[in-house]
Design a protein around this motif. Structure first.
Motif, PDB file in Angstrom:
ATOM      1  N   GLU A   1       8.085   9.870 115.171  1.00 11.29           N
ATOM      2  CA  GLU A   1       7.854   8.458 115.421  1.00 11.29           C
ATOM      3  C   GLU A   1       8.846   7.853 116.097  1.00 11.29           C
ATOM      4  O   GLU A   1       9.997   8.110 116.045  1.00 11.29           O
ATOM      5  CB  GLU A   1       7.414   7.787 114.143  1.00 11.29           C
ATOM      6  CG  GLU A   1       6.109   8.256 113.580  1.00 11.29           C
ATOM      7  CD  GLU A   1       5.651   7.498 112.530  1.00 11.29           C
ATOM      8  OE1 GLU A   1       4.319   7.468 112.036  1.00 11.29           O
ATOM      9  OE2 GLU A   1       6.327   6.869 111.602  1.00 11.29           O
ATOM     10  N   GLU A   2       8.597   6.726 116.961  1.00 13.14           N
ATOM     11  CA  GLU A   2       9.269   6.045 117.624  1.00 13.14           C
ATOM     12  C   GLU A   2      10.531   5.422 116.966  1.00 13.14           C
ATOM     13  O   GLU A   2      10.146   4.611 115.835  1.00 13.14           O
ATOM     14  CB  GLU A   2       8.642   4.622 118.338  1.00 13.14           C
ATOM     15  CG  GLU A   2       9.478   4.019 119.441  1.00 13.14           C
ATOM     16  CD  GLU A   2       8.819   2.828 120.173  1.00 13.14           C
ATOM     17  OE1 GLU A   2       9.404   2.242 120.700  1.00 13.14           O
ATOM     18  OE2 GLU A   2       7.504   2.867 120.053  1.00 13.14           O
ATOM     19  N   GLY A   3      11.723   5.581 117.431  1.00 15.20           N
ATOM     20  CA  GLY A   3      13.012   4.995 116.899  1.00 15.20           C
ATOM     21  C   GLY A   3      13.502   5.745 115.499  1.00 15.20           C
ATOM     22  O   GLY A   3      14.792   5.519 115.124  1.00 15.20           O
ATOM     23  N   LEU A   4      12.851   6.817 115.313  1.00 17.59           N
ATOM     24  CA  LEU A   4      13.401   7.665 114.161  1.00 17.59           C
ATOM     25  C   LEU A   4      14.645   8.629 114.645  1.00 17.59           C
ATOM     26  O   LEU A   4      15.542   8.874 113.831  1.00 17.59           O
ATOM     27  CB  LEU A   4      12.221   8.664 113.583  1.00 17.59           C
ATOM     28  CG  LEU A   4      12.476   9.195 112.495  1.00 17.59           C
ATOM     29  CD1 LEU A   4      13.065   8.539 111.181  1.00 17.59           C
ATOM     30  CD2 LEU A   4      11.263  10.106 111.876  1.00 17.59           C
ATOM     31  N   VAL A   5      14.513   9.105 115.871  1.00 18.51           N
ATOM     32  CA  VAL A   5      15.573   9.751 116.198  1.00 18.51           C
ATOM     33  C   VAL A   5      17.110   9.082 116.293  1.00 18.51           C
ATOM     34  O   VAL A   5      17.881   9.664 115.767  1.00 18.51           O
ATOM     35  CB  VAL A   5      15.371  10.638 117.832  1.00 18.51           C
ATOM     36  CG1 VAL A   5      16.884  11.151 118.086  1.00 18.51           C
ATOM     37  CG2 VAL A   5      14.289  11.672 117.324  1.00 18.51           C
ATOM     38  N   THR A   6      16.858   7.718 116.855  1.00 19.23           N
ATOM     39  CA  THR A   6      17.736   6.860 117.057  1.00 19.23           C
ATOM     40  C   THR A   6      18.551   6.645 115.578  1.00 19.23           C
ATOM     41  O   THR A   6      19.760   6.694 115.266  1.00 19.23           O
ATOM     42  CB  THR A   6      17.851   5.720 117.725  1.00 19.23           C
ATOM     43  OG1 THR A   6      17.130   6.003 118.913  1.00 19.23           O
ATOM     44  CG2 THR A   6      18.627   4.831 117.808  1.00 19.23           C
ATOM     45  N   GLN A   7      17.767   6.398 114.509  1.00 20.98           N
ATOM     46  CA  GLN A   7      17.948   6.197 113.142  1.00 20.98           C
ATOM     47  C   GLN A   7      18.603   7.326 112.623  1.00 20.98           C
ATOM     48  O   GLN A   7      19.620   6.965 111.932  1.00 20.98           O
ATOM     49  CB  GLN A   7      16.884   5.602 112.428  1.00 20.98           C
ATOM     50  CG  GLN A   7      17.308   5.198 110.890  1.00 20.98           C
ATOM     51  CD  GLN A   7      18.052   3.909 110.893  1.00 20.98           C
ATOM     52  OE1 GLN A   7      17.447   2.918 111.556  1.00 20.98           O
ATOM     53  NE2 GLN A   7      19.026   4.072 110.057  1.00 20.98           N
ATOM     54  N   ILE A   8      18.286   8.352 112.802  1.00 22.47           N
ATOM     55  CA  ILE A   8      18.951   9.624 112.011  1.00 22.47           C
ATOM     56  C   ILE A   8      20.075   9.626 112.579  1.00 22.47           C
ATOM     57  O   ILE A   8      21.163  10.116 112.127  1.00 22.47           O
ATOM     58  CB  ILE A   8      17.898  10.933 112.557  1.00 22.47           C
ATOM     59  CG1 ILE A   8      16.691  10.718 111.680  1.00 22.47           C
ATOM     60  CG2 ILE A   8      18.732  12.146 112.093  1.00 22.47           C
ATOM     61  CD1 ILE A   8      15.812  11.988 112.117  1.00 22.47           C
ATOM     62  N   VAL A   9      20.382   9.637 113.865  1.00 22.35           N
ATOM     63  CA  VAL A   9      21.717   9.894 114.647  1.00 22.35           C
ATOM     64  C   VAL A   9      22.755   8.875 114.104  1.00 22.35           C
ATOM     65  O   VAL A   9      23.940   9.061 114.011  1.00 22.35           O
ATOM     66  CB  VAL A   9      21.555   9.696 116.198  1.00 22.35           C
ATOM     67  CG1 VAL A   9      23.098   9.671 116.837  1.00 22.35           C
ATOM     68  CG2 VAL A   9      20.869  10.860 116.633  1.00 22.35           C
ATOM     69  N   SER A  10      22.212   7.513 113.973  1.00 16.46           N
ATOM     70  CA  SER A  10      22.764   6.317 113.546  1.00 16.46           C
ATOM     71  C   SER A  10      23.293   6.834 112.071  1.00 16.46           C
ATOM     72  O   SER A  10      24.500   6.352 111.517  1.00 16.46           O
ATOM     73  CB  SER A  10      22.311   4.994 113.322  1.00 16.46           C
ATOM     74  OG  SER A  10      23.041   3.968 112.847  1.00 16.46           O
ATOM     75  N   ASP A  11      22.447   7.221 111.214  1.00 21.71           N
ATOM     76  CA  ASP A  11      22.696   7.679 109.797  1.00 21.71           C
ATOM     77  C   ASP A  11      23.686   8.378 109.490  1.00 21.71           C
ATOM     78  O   ASP A  11      24.711   8.621 108.822  1.00 21.71           O
ATOM     79  CB  ASP A  11      21.428   7.854 109.042  1.00 21.71           C
ATOM     80  CG  ASP A  11      20.797   6.706 108.862  1.00 21.71           C
ATOM     81  OD1 ASP A  11      21.046   5.536 109.014  1.00 21.71           O
ATOM     82  OD2 ASP A  11      19.356   6.884 108.295  1.00 21.71           O
ATOM     83  N   ILE A  12      23.755   9.607 110.451  1.00 21.78           N
ATOM     84  CA  ILE A  12      24.593  10.697 110.274  1.00 21.78           C
ATOM     85  C   ILE A  12      25.720  10.682 111.049  1.00 21.78           C
ATOM     86  O   ILE A  12      26.736  11.609 110.575  1.00 21.78           O
ATOM     87  CB  ILE A  12      23.727  11.975 110.731  1.00 21.78           C
ATOM     88  CG1 ILE A  12      24.104  13.307 109.883  1.00 21.78           C
ATOM     89  CG2 ILE A  12      23.926  12.351 112.301  1.00 21.78           C
ATOM     90  CD1 ILE A  12      23.417  13.264 108.751  1.00 21.78           C
ATOM     91  N   ASN A  13      25.901   9.841 111.948  1.00 25.52           N
ATOM     92  CA  ASN A  13      27.147   9.639 112.519  1.00 25.52           C
ATOM     93  C   ASN A  13      28.344   9.347 111.745  1.00 25.52           C
ATOM     94  O   ASN A  13      28.223   8.422 110.863  1.00 25.52           O
ATOM     95  CB  ASN A  13      26.953   8.462 113.545  1.00 25.52           C
ATOM     96  CG  ASN A  13      27.747   8.483 114.845  1.00 25.52           C
ATOM     97  OD1 ASN A  13      28.713   9.656 115.077  1.00 25.52           O
ATOM     98  ND2 ASN A  13      28.314   7.329 115.502  1.00 25.52           N
ATOM     99  N   TYR A  14      29.730   9.988 111.989  1.00 31.43           N
ATOM    100  CA  TYR A  14      30.835   9.871 111.295  1.00 31.43           C
ATOM    101  C   TYR A  14      30.735  10.336 109.598  1.00 31.43           C
ATOM    102  O   TYR A  14      31.654   9.957 108.892  1.00 31.43           O
ATOM    103  CB  TYR A  14      31.288   8.479 111.338  1.00 31.43           C
ATOM    104  CG  TYR A  14      31.588   8.047 112.906  1.00 31.43           C
ATOM    105  CD1 TYR A  14      32.453   8.597 113.645  1.00 31.43           C
ATOM    106  CD2 TYR A  14      30.848   7.027 113.122  1.00 31.43           C
ATOM    107  CE1 TYR A  14      32.860   8.058 114.696  1.00 31.43           C
ATOM    108  CE2 TYR A  14      30.790   6.361 114.378  1.00 31.43           C
ATOM    109  CZ  TYR A  14      31.858   7.040 115.498  1.00 31.43           C
ATOM    110  OH  TYR A  14      31.991   6.583 116.781  1.00 31.43           O
ATOM    111  N   GLN A  15      29.747  10.906 109.524  1.00 27.71           N
ATOM    112  CA  GLN A  15      29.455  11.289 108.018  1.00 27.71           C
ATOM    113  C   GLN A  15      30.403  12.696 107.913  1.00 27.71           C
ATOM    114  O   GLN A  15      30.352  13.704 108.812  1.00 27.71           O
ATOM    115  CB  GLN A  15      28.143  11.719 107.731  1.00 27.71           C
ATOM    116  CG  GLN A  15      27.192  10.425 107.202  1.00 27.71           C
ATOM    117  CD  GLN A  15      27.776   9.672 106.068  1.00 27.71           C
ATOM    118  OE1 GLN A  15      28.029  10.377 105.343  1.00 27.71           O
ATOM    119  NE2 GLN A  15      27.501   8.428 105.915  1.00 27.71           N
ATOM    120  N   SER A  16      31.039  12.808 106.777  1.00 27.23           N
ATOM    121  CA  SER A  16      31.698  14.204 106.348  1.00 27.23           C
ATOM    122  C   SER A  16      30.696  15.307 106.390  1.00 27.23           C
ATOM    123  O   SER A  16      29.814  15.114 105.528  1.00 27.23           O
ATOM    124  CB  SER A  16      32.423  14.039 105.345  1.00 27.23           C
ATOM    125  OG  SER A  16      33.165  15.392 104.822  1.00 27.23           O
TER     126      SER A  16
END
Length: 271
Positions: free
Chosen positions: A1-16
Protein backbone atom coordinates in the motif's frame (compact mmCIF):
# COMPACT_ATOMS: atom_id res chain seq x y z
CA UNK A 1 0.00 0.00 0.00
CA UNK A 2 1.07 3.58 -0.57
CA UNK A 3 3.75 4.88 1.78
CA UNK A 4 4.49 1.50 3.36
CA UNK A 5 7.86 1.00 1.66
CA UNK A 6 9.00 4.42 2.83
CA UNK A 7 7.88 3.61 6.38
CA UNK A 8 9.70 0.27 6.40
CA UNK A 9 12.92 1.87 5.17
CA UNK A 10 12.58 4.61 7.77
CA UNK A 11 11.96 2.14 10.60
CA UNK A 12 14.81 -0.15 9.65
CA UNK A 13 17.36 2.58 8.93
CA UNK A 14 20.37 2.62 11.30
CA UNK A 15 19.07 -0.42 13.17
CA UNK A 16 21.67 -2.95 14.31
CA UNK A 17 21.26 -6.12 12.25
CA UNK A 18 18.97 -4.27 9.84
CA UNK A 19 19.03 -6.87 7.05
CA UNK A 20 17.92 -9.85 9.19
CA UNK A 21 15.17 -7.67 10.66
CA UNK A 22 14.06 -6.60 7.20
CA UNK A 23 14.20 -10.15 5.89
CA UNK A 24 11.99 -11.45 8.67
CA UNK A 25 9.54 -8.53 8.48
CA UNK A 26 9.11 -8.87 4.72
CA UNK A 27 8.60 -12.63 5.02
CA UNK A 28 5.88 -12.10 7.62
CA UNK A 29 4.27 -9.35 5.54
CA UNK A 30 4.24 -11.58 2.47
CA UNK A 31 2.55 -14.35 4.44
CA UNK A 32 -0.13 -11.87 5.57
CA UNK A 33 -0.60 -10.19 2.19
CA UNK A 34 -4.06 -9.37 0.90
CA UNK A 35 -4.11 -10.74 -2.64
CA UNK A 36 -1.14 -9.09 -4.31
CA UNK A 37 -0.97 -6.23 -1.85
CA UNK A 38 1.08 -5.86 1.35
CA UNK A 39 -1.04 -3.80 3.71
CA UNK A 40 -0.58 -1.35 6.54
CA UNK A 41 -2.78 -3.52 8.73
CA UNK A 42 -0.42 -6.45 8.29
CA UNK A 43 2.54 -4.20 9.08
CA UNK A 44 0.95 -3.07 12.34
CA UNK A 45 -0.08 -6.63 13.19
CA UNK A 46 3.50 -7.90 13.09
CA UNK A 47 4.74 -5.01 15.26
CA UNK A 48 6.54 -3.15 12.49
CA UNK A 49 9.88 -4.01 10.91
CA UNK A 50 11.80 -3.72 14.18
CA UNK A 51 9.28 -5.48 16.41
CA UNK A 52 8.30 -8.30 14.06
CA UNK A 53 10.60 -10.88 15.59
CA UNK A 54 9.68 -9.99 19.16
CA UNK A 55 5.99 -9.86 18.28
CA UNK A 56 6.13 -13.32 16.74
CA UNK A 57 8.08 -14.74 19.70
CA UNK A 58 5.54 -13.34 22.16
CA UNK A 59 2.63 -14.71 20.15
CA UNK A 60 4.15 -18.18 20.05
CA UNK A 61 4.90 -18.02 23.77
CA UNK A 62 1.28 -17.20 24.63
CA UNK A 63 0.02 -20.08 22.49
CA UNK A 64 1.91 -22.59 24.68
CA UNK A 65 0.78 -24.16 27.94
CA UNK A 66 2.59 -23.53 31.24
CA UNK A 67 4.97 -26.50 30.85
CA UNK A 68 5.98 -25.50 27.33
CA UNK A 69 6.41 -21.88 28.45
CA UNK A 70 8.82 -23.06 31.15
CA UNK A 71 10.74 -24.94 28.46
CA UNK A 72 11.00 -21.76 26.35
CA UNK A 73 12.26 -19.89 29.42
CA UNK A 74 14.96 -22.46 30.14
CA UNK A 75 15.99 -22.76 26.47
CA UNK A 76 16.48 -19.06 25.87
CA UNK A 77 18.46 -18.55 29.09
CA UNK A 78 20.99 -21.04 27.71
CA UNK A 79 20.94 -19.59 24.20
CA UNK A 80 22.30 -16.17 25.20
CA UNK A 81 25.85 -15.08 26.02
CA UNK A 82 25.80 -12.22 28.50
CA UNK A 83 27.73 -9.15 27.41
CA UNK A 84 30.36 -7.71 29.71
CA UNK A 85 29.81 -4.02 29.09
CA UNK A 86 28.49 -4.90 25.63
CA UNK A 87 25.23 -6.21 24.21
CA UNK A 88 24.09 -9.76 24.93
CA UNK A 89 24.64 -12.06 21.99
CA UNK A 90 23.34 -15.40 20.79
CA UNK A 91 25.01 -18.62 21.89
CA UNK A 92 25.15 -21.91 20.03
CA UNK A 93 24.20 -24.87 22.24
CA UNK A 94 24.29 -28.61 21.68
CA UNK A 95 20.72 -29.73 21.03
CA UNK A 96 21.06 -32.78 23.28
CA UNK A 97 22.00 -30.49 26.18
CA UNK A 98 18.69 -28.67 25.77
CA UNK A 99 16.67 -31.85 25.35
CA UNK A 100 18.11 -33.32 28.55
CA UNK A 101 16.75 -30.48 30.70
CA UNK A 102 13.25 -32.02 30.97
CA UNK A 103 11.90 -35.53 31.26
CA UNK A 104 9.45 -34.99 28.39
CA UNK A 105 12.02 -34.83 25.62
CA UNK A 106 9.40 -35.07 22.88
CA UNK A 107 7.77 -31.86 24.13
CA UNK A 108 11.12 -30.05 24.12
CA UNK A 109 11.73 -31.10 20.54
CA UNK A 110 8.25 -29.90 19.61
CA UNK A 111 8.88 -26.49 21.20
CA UNK A 112 12.22 -26.16 19.41
CA UNK A 113 10.61 -27.17 16.11
CA UNK A 114 7.86 -24.54 16.51
CA UNK A 115 10.40 -21.74 17.02
CA UNK A 116 12.55 -23.08 14.17
CA UNK A 117 9.52 -23.19 11.88
CA UNK A 118 8.89 -19.49 12.55
CA UNK A 119 12.59 -18.64 11.97
CA UNK A 120 13.20 -17.64 15.60
CA UNK A 121 15.63 -20.48 16.28
CA UNK A 122 18.12 -22.02 13.85
CA UNK A 123 19.45 -25.57 13.68
CA UNK A 124 22.96 -26.48 12.60
CA UNK A 125 25.75 -28.96 13.28
CA UNK A 126 28.90 -28.44 15.30
CA UNK A 127 31.90 -28.21 12.97
CA UNK A 128 34.01 -30.59 15.05
CA UNK A 129 31.62 -33.08 16.64
CA UNK A 130 28.96 -32.80 13.90
CA UNK A 131 26.32 -32.97 16.62
CA UNK A 132 23.09 -30.97 16.14
CA UNK A 133 23.09 -27.47 17.62
CA UNK A 134 20.49 -24.79 18.32
CA UNK A 135 20.90 -21.02 18.38
CA UNK A 136 18.80 -17.87 18.24
CA UNK A 137 18.19 -17.10 14.58
CA UNK A 138 18.49 -13.31 14.90
CA UNK A 139 20.16 -11.34 17.68
CA UNK A 140 17.41 -8.76 17.20
CA UNK A 141 15.22 -11.15 19.22
CA UNK A 142 17.53 -10.63 22.21
CA UNK A 143 17.35 -6.86 21.81
CA UNK A 144 13.65 -6.52 21.02
CA UNK A 145 11.77 -9.27 22.87
CA UNK A 146 10.86 -7.65 26.18
CA UNK A 147 10.04 -10.92 27.89
CA UNK A 148 13.46 -12.36 27.10
CA UNK A 149 15.17 -9.14 28.19
CA UNK A 150 13.29 -9.38 31.48
CA UNK A 151 14.35 -13.01 31.94
CA UNK A 152 17.97 -12.12 31.31
CA UNK A 153 17.97 -9.08 33.60
CA UNK A 154 16.38 -11.09 36.42
CA UNK A 155 18.84 -13.97 36.05
CA UNK A 156 22.20 -12.44 35.18
CA UNK A 157 23.91 -13.55 38.38
CA UNK A 158 22.35 -17.01 38.10
CA UNK A 159 23.39 -17.35 34.46
CA UNK A 160 27.00 -16.43 35.23
CA UNK A 161 27.05 -18.90 38.12
CA UNK A 162 25.59 -21.59 35.90
CA UNK A 163 28.11 -20.99 33.13
CA UNK A 164 30.91 -21.50 35.68
CA UNK A 165 29.35 -24.76 36.84
CA UNK A 166 28.79 -25.95 33.26
CA UNK A 167 32.42 -25.20 32.36
CA UNK A 168 33.73 -27.05 35.43
CA UNK A 169 31.46 -30.04 34.72
CA UNK A 170 32.66 -30.19 31.11
CA UNK A 171 36.31 -30.09 32.21
CA UNK A 172 35.63 -32.89 34.71
CA UNK A 173 34.04 -35.13 32.07
CA UNK A 174 36.82 -34.39 29.58
CA UNK A 175 39.36 -35.35 32.26
CA UNK A 176 37.70 -38.79 32.62
CA UNK A 177 36.06 -37.69 35.88
CA UNK A 178 39.34 -37.07 37.64
CA UNK A 179 38.56 -36.30 41.30
CA UNK A 180 41.02 -33.41 41.34
CA UNK A 181 38.54 -31.50 39.12
CA UNK A 182 35.72 -31.78 41.68
CA UNK A 183 34.47 -28.95 43.87
CA UNK A 184 35.31 -28.90 47.55
CA UNK A 185 35.19 -26.67 50.59
CA UNK A 186 33.64 -23.22 50.40
CA UNK A 187 33.20 -23.32 46.63
CA UNK A 188 31.19 -26.54 46.82
CA UNK A 189 29.02 -25.06 49.55
CA UNK A 190 28.48 -21.95 47.43
CA UNK A 191 27.25 -23.97 44.44
CA UNK A 192 25.06 -26.21 46.61
CA UNK A 193 23.32 -23.16 48.11
CA UNK A 194 22.93 -21.64 44.64
CA UNK A 195 21.38 -24.87 43.31
CA UNK A 196 18.62 -24.70 45.94
CA UNK A 197 17.56 -21.15 45.03
CA UNK A 198 18.18 -20.84 41.29
CA UNK A 199 15.43 -21.13 38.70
CA UNK A 200 17.88 -22.46 36.10
CA UNK A 201 17.53 -26.17 35.43
CA UNK A 202 20.66 -28.31 35.34
CA UNK A 203 21.45 -31.01 32.82
CA UNK A 204 22.03 -34.54 34.19
CA UNK A 205 25.78 -34.07 33.64
CA UNK A 206 25.84 -30.81 35.60
CA UNK A 207 23.77 -32.35 38.39
CA UNK A 208 26.04 -35.38 38.47
CA UNK A 209 29.09 -33.14 38.81
CA UNK A 210 27.60 -31.42 41.87
CA UNK A 211 26.42 -34.68 43.45
CA UNK A 212 29.78 -36.39 42.90
CA UNK A 213 31.62 -33.38 44.30
CA UNK A 214 29.45 -33.45 47.41
CA UNK A 215 29.78 -37.23 47.81
CA UNK A 216 33.56 -37.30 47.40
CA UNK A 217 34.07 -34.25 49.62
CA UNK A 218 31.87 -35.81 52.33
CA UNK A 219 33.87 -39.04 52.11
CA UNK A 220 37.12 -37.09 52.37
CA UNK A 221 35.81 -35.16 55.36
CA UNK A 222 34.68 -38.37 57.06
CA UNK A 223 38.05 -40.01 56.33
CA UNK A 224 39.85 -36.97 57.74
CA UNK A 225 37.62 -37.01 60.82
CA UNK A 226 38.30 -40.73 61.28
CA UNK A 227 42.05 -40.10 60.95
CA UNK A 228 41.93 -37.32 63.52
CA UNK A 229 39.90 -39.56 65.85
CA UNK A 230 42.44 -42.38 65.47
CA UNK A 231 45.31 -40.00 66.15
CA UNK A 232 43.51 -38.58 69.18
CA UNK A 233 42.90 -42.12 70.50
CA UNK A 234 46.53 -43.07 69.92
CA UNK A 235 47.67 -39.93 71.69
CA UNK A 236 45.31 -40.59 74.58
CA UNK A 237 46.54 -44.16 74.87
CA UNK A 238 50.14 -42.97 74.74
CA UNK A 239 49.43 -40.48 77.52
CA UNK A 240 47.77 -43.21 79.59
CA UNK A 241 50.79 -45.50 79.13
CA UNK A 242 53.05 -42.61 80.10
CA UNK A 243 51.03 -42.02 83.27
CA UNK A 244 51.16 -45.71 84.13
CA UNK A 245 54.92 -45.71 83.53
CA UNK A 246 55.40 -42.65 85.74
CA UNK A 247 53.33 -44.27 88.50
CA UNK A 248 55.35 -47.48 88.21
CA UNK A 249 58.62 -45.53 88.34
CA UNK A 250 57.43 -43.62 91.41
CA UNK A 251 56.45 -46.87 93.11
CA UNK A 252 59.82 -48.40 92.26
CA UNK A 253 61.59 -45.28 93.50
CA UNK A 254 59.65 -45.30 96.76
CA UNK A 255 60.38 -48.97 97.16
CA UNK A 256 64.09 -48.43 96.47
CA UNK A 257 64.23 -45.57 98.98
CA UNK A 258 62.38 -47.64 101.55
CA UNK A 259 64.80 -50.55 101.05
CA UNK A 260 67.74 -48.16 101.33
CA UNK A 261 66.40 -46.66 104.53
CA UNK A 262 65.74 -50.10 105.96
CA UNK A 263 69.26 -51.29 105.06
CA UNK A 264 70.81 -48.15 106.48
CA UNK A 265 68.82 -48.62 109.71
CA UNK A 266 69.96 -52.23 110.05
CA UNK A 267 73.52 -51.21 109.41
CA UNK A 268 73.26 -48.56 112.14
CA UNK A 269 71.79 -51.08 114.53
CA UNK A 270 74.55 -53.57 113.69
CA UNK A 271 77.22 -50.92 114.36
Amino acid sequence: EEGLVTQIVSDINYQSGALPLLQYALTELFERRSGRVITWDAYHDIGGAVGALAHQAEELYHELDATAQDIVHQLFLRLVTLGEGTEDTRRRVNQQELISLFDDQDLIEEVIDVFVEHSLLALDNDEQSRQPTVEVAHEAIIREWERLKSWLNDSRTDIRQHRQLARLATEWHEANEDQSFLLRGGRLEQFNIWKEITAIRLTPEEGQYLQTSKKVYTQQQEAEQARQTREANLERHAQQRMRYLVVALVIMLVGAVSVSIFAFDREQRAN
